[in-house]
Motif scaffolding. Structure first.
Motif, PDB file in Angstrom:
ATOM      1  N   GLN A 134      -6.234   5.339   7.542  1.00  0.00           N
ATOM      2  CA  GLN A 134      -5.526   5.546   7.517  1.00  0.00           C
ATOM      3  C   GLN A 134      -4.135   5.237   7.292  1.00  0.00           C
ATOM      4  N   LEU A 135      -3.469   4.202   7.698  1.00  0.00           N
ATOM      5  CA  LEU A 135      -3.232   2.681   8.101  1.00  0.00           C
ATOM      6  C   LEU A 135      -2.478   2.530   6.284  1.00  0.00           C
ATOM      7  N   ALA A 136      -3.770   2.766   5.049  1.00  0.00           N
ATOM      8  CA  ALA A 136      -3.631   1.923   4.391  1.00  0.00           C
ATOM      9  C   ALA A 136      -1.916   3.298   3.234  1.00  0.00           C
ATOM     10  N   GLY A 137      -1.728   4.185   4.216  1.00  0.00           N
ATOM     11  CA  GLY A 137      -0.971   4.974   2.891  1.00  0.00           C
ATOM     12  C   GLY A 137       0.405   4.735   4.000  1.00  0.00           C
ATOM     13  N   ALA A 138       0.622   3.758   5.093  1.00  0.00           N
ATOM     14  CA  ALA A 138       1.906   3.272   5.781  1.00  0.00           C
ATOM     15  C   ALA A 138       2.577   2.108   4.594  1.00  0.00           C
ATOM     16  N   GLU A 139       4.062   1.622   5.119  1.00  0.00           N
ATOM     17  CA  GLU A 139       4.588   0.581   4.259  1.00  0.00           C
ATOM     18  C   GLU A 139       4.866  -0.598   5.430  1.00  0.00           C
ATOM     19  N   LEU A 140       5.093   0.066   6.021  1.00  0.00           N
ATOM     20  CA  LEU A 140       5.406  -0.728   7.816  1.00  0.00           C
ATOM     21  C   LEU A 140       4.699  -0.525   8.308  1.00  0.00           C
ATOM     22  N   ILE A 141       4.225  -1.107   9.403  1.00  0.00           N
ATOM     23  CA  ILE A 141       3.077  -1.596  10.737  1.00  0.00           C
ATOM     24  C   ILE A 141       3.448  -2.053  11.460  1.00  0.00           C
TER      25      ILE A 141
END
Lengths: 335, 579
Positions: free
Chosen positions: A74-81
């Motif tokens: 699901q992290l793939a959908g974030a821009e800033l991690i």
């Protein structure tokens, strides 16, 4: 390709090269790691929009804009991690995280650790095990409380990429939290890590009973020492005079509750390193950093008197009294 | 204001202007490498460079920009006092006088004239006939100069002559062949000699790889024969004397436009030849960095058509010489300036014919004295690519390189971002260089000797050490032991993939290796590096020893025995001091 494709004015390809700034909405944000600091980051970010928190543990937040997941994909959908993981787990977690990311993601870590005897920092690991290149580090006197309670404060983001700064500002910057920028990523990372060593020294000195003048001298010469190390590793000396090192140090002297201080105090009380670590709690690396810096200094012929005596003292080769004497009898030079 | 009319002079034209063969009867090659049709595109390229630079300068304060350029140009031209000065001095002086009275559109027109003239001066030429001629003849000519008898024999037995005995090619050549068909290749070699571009050009031709365009210093164009070949083989001219910002923008834009249009290119990312002999440890990349801008622009164009952009591949190459033509001048310069290298050395061995002859004569007897090793290709963001040219994440997954130049999924331009990628790429290339280094016999022998010198001179600094000519002797059998142990450790590093060994190093005995190295040095260099006196080795010239051993600096600690560690640490520390 036909020549007309390269004509001079068909579309935005021919806008001037620096006419680029995207000022859009806040990026989609994820926080990796739900320790004390990770949770505080998530809460601060939740003030500006939705936040995804990745954690292995079961967690629940009372804020509706925070969503928890244990699924890395699901992290793939974030821009800033935002990465808030202790450096000893970082290799494993980042390798797993890396399977789901690409060059479009912006990664910002808050690590205060060093990876190895070459004093490599977290950004090196990120670039080695993930395809991400747009990397930054958040440092300075920002505590979990400060993030949660919105008391006025400031931090610094080190990154060569302007979009990282924009994203962090848009996410956790606020009228009460000023986010400064520096393009000296390595400097910010090293400053954050090496300040731990200075905090340890100050905690130790306080407990041994030294007064403000002694602590002032130790802190100032300590900053000079870690700045020398930084310069040898390609960082800028000025960075160490900023929030990431000097700011953090002043906060400690003014009474912050950083665990490195507690660690120094415990050692001064005669605790063994492992007992002191247990007492101080938190994932701190002050002792290990001292040894690494001392070794590094020896290898690269850099003067590191503070790290030398601390690593000797922690290793049991030097008593506290001898340590102080050793620091004071050295040749005096110009500042 | 009218642009200056060039004054006509046949001799000057011969010396400085591109000499081109007449275009009659030239067949248009079909399906050949892109560069074969460069001449048809040249005017468009120049026009596009000019338009883009003028477009970029508009935002800046044009008056300041022109004023700065005018003063820098006047300063340069007044020193130069040649035909170019006579043509342009008047122009620039008028600019300075009238600039404050000019309207914005007049200033823009001046800028356009300047930029166009600069772009035209930079632009190269490519003549497939000259290329085919050079491809067939130059290797033979080099070989012929060096060994005429062998040339005759070779000419009878085959078309290709002799050079393969001089320059051997290893590494990922097949991958390069594949990738050159898929995308735009940017060859980025290490730089130790002015012969490097010849070696690279020859190696590409020998592998039937397409020719590359590259920027060559204008000082290399002063020899009319070299100038003729350079001009007609796609080289563009870089005049390092011009300091104005406008010129720098023209160069950058030219190289970006060429890469965008798919011309395979060659850059030496180290900038100048390594003075110390060390493998480059810090790269600024310079013009090679324009590839990232080029990729971003292509990505935007491709997106508007719903396609993927043509990929760009960086191919690191190490050029490893057993003997370096300019070694003596380079190391002298390195020591004199202690790292602050002069940019151009005017009178080194490269310009001395007798040194060339001596050099090549020695090279032929050495056997493969130059090893070119092609490294694995990477994308502009430092990711390895597979044979299909797809970018790979560290876990081997295929990733889309467009993501690196995108924000929120859309490709966009951003010079600050690209500058950061360029610095990263520089670091990645340094790591590749180190792994792809091929250690030559002369280098290892020099290293073992130099380490002994350091061991015997504790507390002395580098400059003190290089003055110890002929003072230190070493029993030959002790040397042999040290050499063999060092080589074994080096072999372990090679087995672990950290470095490569030249085949002679693998097969030669210690005695043969010493003989090979010293006879190579003695036959070429004017100074003796080391000599055998009975059963003792006399360490004669620490400067050259330092130069050749410097390639081993990154490995010094790993290949030293226990009692050599102190010396090895000191040698390793040299890496922190210099380029």
């Amino acid at each position: 390709m036909s020549p007309t494709e390269f004509g001079v004015s068909p579309n935005r390809v021919d806008t001037p090269y620096d006419d680029h700034l995207i000022t859009g909405p806040r990026p989609a944000v994820a926080v990796v790691g739900a320790g004390r600091f990770g949770v505080a980051l998530a809460r601060a970010a939740a003030r500006t929009g939705e936040v995804l928190v990745w954690s292995r543990r079961e967690l629940s937040f009372d804020e509706p804009s925070i969503r928890v997941t244990s699924d890395l994909a699901q992290l793939a959908g974030a821009e800033l991690i935002l990465l808030a993981i202790p450096s000893r787990y970082a290799g494993e977690v980042l390798t797993d995280v890396g399977h789901h990311l690409d060059g479009g993601h912006l990664l910002v870590h808050v690590s205060r650790g060093l990876l190895d005897d070459e004093l490599r920092t977290m950004s090196h690991l990120i670039k080695t095990v993930t395809p991400c290149r747009r990397v930054g580090a958040l440092a300075g006197p920002i505590s979990a409380e400060l993030l949660i309670t919105s008391t006025p404060g400031a931090g610094v983001v080190g990154s060569e990429f302007p979009e990282i700064l924009e994203a962090v500002r848009a996410t956790i910057g606020s009228p009460t939290l000023r986010i400064y920028d520096s393009d000296d990523l390595r400097g910010v990372e090293l400053a954050a890590a090496l300040t731990g060593l200075l905090l340890f020294t100050i905690g130790f000195a306080q407990r041994v009973g030294f007064g403000p003048a002694t602590i002032g001298a130790l802190a100032t010469r300590g900053v000079a020492e870690v700045a020398r190390i930084g310069r040898a590793l390609g960082a800028r000396v000025e960075t160490f005079g900023g929030l990431a090192c000097f700011g953090d140090l002043l906060a400690a002297v003014a009474g912050s509750d950083r665990p490195e201080l507690e660690l120094g105090r415990a050692i001064a009380d005669g605790a063994s390193p492992s007992a002191a670590l247990l007492h101080a709690g938190g994932n701190i690396e002050g002792i290990e950093v001292a040894r690494r810096v001392a070794e590094f200094g020896k290898r690269r012929k850099i003067r590191t008197p503070l790290a030398d005596v601390i690593s000797a003292m922690v290793g049991g080769q030097l008593t506290a009294a001898d340590a102080v004497r050793k620091l004071m009898v050295r040749d005096v030079g110009s500042e | 204001m009218p642009q200056p009319e060039p004054k006509r002079s046949r001799i000057r034209d011969l010396l400085t202007k591109p000499i081109r063969l007449p275009q009659w009867f030239t067949e248009r090659p079909a399906g050949g490498p892109r560069i074969f049709s460069f001449n048809d595109e040249r005017d468009q390229v120049v026009g596009e460079v000019a338009a883009r630079v003028v477009g970029q300068c508009l935002g800046e304060h044009l008056e300041i920009l022109l004023n700065e350029s005018a003063h820098k140009e006047i300063e340069r031209l007044e020193k130069q006092r040649d035909d170019e000065a006579r043509e342009w001095l008047g122009f620039w002086r008028t600019v300075v006088r009238t600039l404050s009275r000019m309207s914005e559109s007049e200033r823009r027109e001046i800028l356009r004239q300047v930029v166009e003239s600069m772009a035209r001066d930079v632009a190269g030429n490519f003549d497939p006939r000259v290329y085919h001629f050079a491809q067939k003849m130059i290797p033979g000519m080099i070989a012929g100069v060096m060994n005429p008898k062998q040339l005759a024999r070779d000419a009878i037995s085959s078309h290709k002559v002799g050079v393969e005995r001089l320059v051997s090619i290893t590494g990922h050549v097949e991958q390069l062949t594949e990738l050159a068909k898929i995308g735009t290749v940017i060859v980025v070699p290490t730089h130790s000699s002015n012969l490097d571009s010849l070696a690279i050009g020859e190696s590409l031709a020998r592998q039937d790889l397409p020719p590359v365009v590259y920027g060559a210093g204008k000082n290399l164009f002063t020899n009319p024969i070299i100038s003729f070949f350079m001009h007609n083989l796609g080289a563009y001219r870089i005049d390092r004397r011009i300091k104005s910002q406008i010129y720098k923008d023209v160069l950058k834009t030219y190289s970006a436009v060429m890469i965008e249009r798919g011309y395979h290119s060659l850059f030496f990312p180290g900038g100048t030849r390594s003075r110390s002999g060390m493998i480059e440890s810090r790269l600024k990349l310079g013009l090679a960095g324009t590839a990232i801008e080029a990729y971003a622009r292509n990505a935007i164009r491709a997106r508007s058509r719903g396609e993927q952009p043509t990929p760009i591949f960086f191919v690191p190459v190490t050029i490893n010489y057993a003997l370096v033509l300019e070694a003596e001048s380079l190391i002298e310069d390195h020591l004199k300036e202690a790292g602050q290298a002069r940019y151009i050395i005017e009178d080194d061995e490269f310009s001395q014919l007798d040194r060339w002859l001596a050099f090549f004569k020695r090279l032929t007897t050495y056997g493969a004295a130059c090893v070119l090793r092609y490294g694995q290709a990477i994308d502009p963001f430092g990711n390895l690519v597979d044979r299909q040219g797809r970018s790979l994440a560290p876990d081997g997954r295929v990733i889309d390189p467009v993501s690196y130049v995108s924000r929120r999924g859309e490709p966009c331009l951003d010079p600050a971002r690209d500058a950061a990628y360029t610095r990263e790429l520089g670091q990645t290339l340094v790591e590749h260089y180190r792994r792809e280094t091929v250690i030559m016999t002369t280098q290892l022998v020099a290293h073992v000797l130099f380490r002994k010198l350091v061991h015997e001179t504790p507390g002395v600094d580098l400059f003190g050490r290089v003055r110890r000519r002929g003072e230190i002797t070493w029993a030959f059998d002790a040397y042999v032991r040290s050499y063999l142990e060092t080589r074994d450790r080096l072999r372990e590093l090679a087995n672990a993939g950290q470095v490569h060994l030249n085949s002679y190093l693998e097969t030669d005995s210690a005695e043969r290796a010493f003989e090979r190295a010293t006879s190579a040095w003695d036959g070429y260099h004017t100074k003796t590096v080391a000599r055998l006196d009975g059963d003792q080795i006399v360490l004669e010239d620490p400067g050259l020893m330092l130069y050749y051993q410097n390639r081993l600096v990154p490995f010094a600690e790993a290949i030293a025995g226990e009692d050599e560690q102190r010396a090895a640490r000191e040698i390793a520390a040299l890496g922190g001091l210099s380029r």
